[in-house]
Design a protein around this motif. Structure first.
Motif, PDB file in Angstrom:
ATOM      1  N   VAL A 164       2.354  -4.555   6.294  1.00 25.37           N
ATOM      2  CA  VAL A 164       3.542  -3.922   5.715  1.00 25.37           C
ATOM      3  C   VAL A 164       4.551  -3.559   6.799  1.00 25.37           C
ATOM      4  O   VAL A 164       5.765  -3.605   6.563  1.00 25.37           O
ATOM      5  CB  VAL A 164       3.209  -2.704   4.812  1.00 25.37           C
ATOM      6  CG1 VAL A 164       2.373  -3.138   3.612  1.00 25.37           C
ATOM      7  CG2 VAL A 164       2.568  -1.574   5.565  1.00 25.37           C
ATOM      8  N   ALA A 165       4.073  -3.226   7.991  1.00 23.08           N
ATOM      9  CA  ALA A 165       4.997  -2.937   9.093  1.00 23.08           C
ATOM     10  C   ALA A 165       5.767  -4.206   9.474  1.00 23.08           C
ATOM     11  O   ALA A 165       7.001  -4.172   9.628  1.00 23.08           O
ATOM     12  CB  ALA A 165       4.238  -2.380  10.296  1.00 23.08           C
ATOM     13  N   ALA A 219       8.252  -5.046   6.651  1.00 25.31           N
ATOM     14  CA  ALA A 219       9.398  -4.127   6.626  1.00 25.31           C
ATOM     15  C   ALA A 219      10.366  -4.435   7.767  1.00 25.31           C
ATOM     16  O   ALA A 219      11.587  -4.448   7.564  1.00 25.31           O
ATOM     17  CB  ALA A 219       8.907  -2.688   6.715  1.00 25.31           C
ATOM     18  N   THR A 269       2.982   2.293   0.672  1.00 24.51           N
ATOM     19  CA  THR A 269       1.667   1.864   1.144  1.00 24.51           C
ATOM     20  C   THR A 269       1.151   2.794   2.239  1.00 24.51           C
ATOM     21  O   THR A 269      -0.006   3.240   2.208  1.00 24.51           O
ATOM     22  CB  THR A 269       1.736   0.419   1.682  1.00 24.51           C
ATOM     23  OG1 THR A 269       2.221  -0.436   0.636  1.00 24.51           O
ATOM     24  CG2 THR A 269       0.373  -0.061   2.147  1.00 24.51           C
ATOM     25  N   ALA A 273       6.534  -0.604   2.027  1.00 23.50           N
ATOM     26  CA  ALA A 273       5.784  -0.175   3.209  1.00 23.50           C
ATOM     27  C   ALA A 273       5.612   1.342   3.208  1.00 23.50           C
ATOM     28  O   ALA A 273       4.523   1.847   3.512  1.00 23.50           O
ATOM     29  CB  ALA A 273       6.489  -0.632   4.485  1.00 23.50           C
TER      30      ALA A 273
END
Length: 173
Positions: free
Chosen positions: A15-16, A19, A164, A161
């Protein structure tokens, strides 16, 4: 083998990366999401109860996909965001995917308001909103939606993100 820790760590990295990519280019690479989906399937297959884990993986992916698909169909969200939510769901399972989706909507709403205000497009956004709700409020027959200028696009991968990361941090708090 503590599969959950690997799933959570890999999901945080995914997710990092998504993003950051979304912020930089307004795109979330398919290769990143496909790699994440394959990794989630592989890690779930290595769990102590692989049958149950794989069902949760597929259920989470379906949940993420089905929750965000209507927004894509009405052009309120890009396909990469829908695929990202499906991939997140593959890591987390259906219940956490629903929780993440709700938190992502909240984060996305805050981001949308900030973008609209900072770009000075409040009047345009309200006009677009009125165009959407006017038929229902005035009890008019539904007319085909005219294409309106957007009040601003937004990197929704950042909102996903954020949702999450919040859910994953809550697991370990």
């Amino acid at each position: 083998m503590p599969v959950a820790a690997y799933l959570d760590t890999l999901l945080l990295l995914l997710v990092a990366a998504a993003a950051i990519n979304d912020l930089a280019s307004r795109r979330i690479p398919n290769l990143l999401l496909l790699s994440g989906l394959i990794a989630a399937l592989a890690l779930h297959a290595l769990s102590p109860d692989p049958g149950q884990a794989l069902l949760a993986c597929l259920g989470g992916a379906a949940t993420g996909l089905l929750i965000f698909m209507p927004f894509y169909l009405v052009r309120g969200m890009a396909a990469g965001d829908v695929k990202m939510m499906a991939t997140v769901g593959a890591f987390t399972g259906p219940a956490a995917a629903l929780h993440i989706a709700i938190l992502s909507w909240c984060a996305g709403g805050v981001m949308a308001l900030a973008i609209i205000v900072f770009r000075g497009r409040v009047r345009m956004a309200l006009g677009n909103l009125w165009g959407i709700v006017r038929p229902a409020v005035l009890r008019l027959p539904a007319a085909p939606l005219a294409m309106r200028e957007s009040a601003g696009s937004m990197p929704y991968g950042v909102a996903i993100a954020a949702g999450t990361i919040y859910v994953l941090m809550a697991r370990y708090a």
